[in-house]
Design an enzyme around this catalytic site. Structure first.
Site: not given
Ligand code: SAM
Ligand code: DTB
Ligand code: SF4
Length: 313
Positions: A54, A58, A61, A98, A129, A189, A261
């Site tokens: 990506c 963030c 992530c 989702c 979703c 959401c 949630r």
């Molecule tokens: N790329 C899209 C976005 O950022 O909206 C969708 C996927 S992103 C992984 C979805 C959500 O997962 C993020 O907005 C964040 O709130 C959550 N998330 C990602 N990494 C995480 C982590 N290590 N621990 C907890 N929540 C996480």
């Molecule tokens: C949300 O708030 N939490 C989910 C879903 N929406 C997409 C994602 C959590 C991701 C946790 C880290 C991972 O598994 O990469």
């Molecule tokens: Fe990309 Fe992860 Fe950020 Fe979603 S949360 S925009 S997958 S870096």
């Protein structure tokens, strides 16, 4: 009668955070049982349909290309595989499926490939979703026409803390996508993550931004950071358990009719901690062994938890 407000002041919200814990939980639980069945929890299953690489940064992530987290990049999953996983999730009792993609935003071409997945999951009789990053208004309408029920798009943290966590987009970008989704009449959401190094004031501000949207999000995920080795936040101290539970309680009070949630981070939470989150007003979880790239409790473990707490899904 429960009043739905979207004019919460930061002082009011901070005051909730500062209430004695038992008073706060009692208030949240009273509101919760006025609106919802207190022993009912909704369960959704997650699938990462496009993993890694990506372009966003963030700092929590595993899928950002900016950090070396050891995650393999994968191209968009084939529809057959997606539908097989959805069927499995349905068999296990999930009512919503989702699908997440590690995109900054979908291209129109990639969106065309996600549409049949949404239709296929809907045909299985599940709610749908997706979480695909930022959307244009046209793309939101396209998703609505495909029959999409929910769009997940988290604001993640407070507007004040946003640039400490993500620099490749800004807080307003997130709000713009939420507006496009709401304009298209797709259920929203949107929530955030605790444990990003934020303080109580940030948690209050994040909830204020959600609760003062013109329409409250239908679903509000509160994630506990799953620390990912290789990311800048891998060693940040987590919030205390009671601070986490307080945040759930305040979300319940500010957004009485939204489903809150209890999201990522449950593998690190014991039975009593999760029970307290449900008491504070959480009434949904992610169900199934995997979140997007990290582990979630096993189905058996969650079924045992629900059994012990007398919770129905
Ligand atoms: N790329 C899209 C976005 O950022 O909206 C969708 C996927 S992103 C992984 C979805 C959500 O997962 C993020 O907005 C964040 O709130 C959550 N998330 C990602 N990494 C995480 C982590 N290590 N621990 C907890 N929540 C996480
Ligand atoms: C949300 O708030 N939490 C989910 C879903 N929406 C997409 C994602 C959590 C991701 C946790 C880290 C991972 O598994 O990469
Ligand atoms: Fe990309 Fe992860 Fe950020 Fe979603 S949360 S925009 S997958 S870096």
């Amino acid at each position: 009668m429960i009043e739905i407000r979207n004019d919460w002041s930061i002082e009011e919200i901070n005051a909730f955070f500062q209430m004695p814990f038992n008073d706060l939980l009692f208030k949240a639980q009273a509101i919760h049982r006025d609106v919802f069945d207190p022993n009912q929890v909704q369960v959704s299953s997650l699938l990462n349909i496009k993993s890694g690489a990506c372009p966003e940064d963030c700092s929590y992530c595993s899928q950002s290309s900016k950090y070396d987290t050891g995650l393999e990049r994968e191209k968009l999953m084939e529809i057959e595989q997606v539908l097989a996983q959805a069927e499995e999730a349905k068999k296990n009792g999930a009512s919503r499926f989702c699908m997440g993609a590690a995109w900054r935003n979908p291209t129109d071409k990639s969106l065309d490939k996600v549409i049949p997945m949404i239709k296929g999951v809907k045909d299985l009789g599940m709610e749908t979703c997706v979480t695909l990053g930022m959307l244009s208004q046209d793309q939101a309408h396209t998703l609505k026409e495909a029959g999409l029920d929910y769009y997940n798009h988290n604001i993640d943290t407070s507007k004040e803390n946003y640039s400490n966590v993500i620099t490749t987009r800004n807080f307003q970008d997130r709000l713009d996508t939420l507006e496009a989704v709401q304009n298209a009449n797709i259920s929203v959401c949107s929530g955030g993550i605790l444990g990003l190094g934020e303080g109580q004031k940030d948690r209050a501000s994040m909830l204020q931004s959600l609760a003062n949207l013109e329409k409250h999000p239908d679903s509000v995920p509160i994630n506990l950071l799953v620390p990912i080795p290789g990311t800048p936040l891998e060693n940040v101290a987590p919030p205390t358990e009671t601070e986490f539970v307080r945040t759930i309680a305040v979300a319940r009070i500010l957004m009485p009719k939204s489903v809150v949630r209890l999201s990522a981070g449950r593998t690190e939470m014991g039975e009593a901690m999760q029970a307290m989150c449900f008491f504070a007003g959480a009434n949904s979880i992610f169900y199934g062994e995997q979140l997007l790239t990290t582990d979630n409790p096993s189905i058996q473990k969650d079924q045992d938890l629900f059994e012990r707490l007398g919770i129905n899904i």
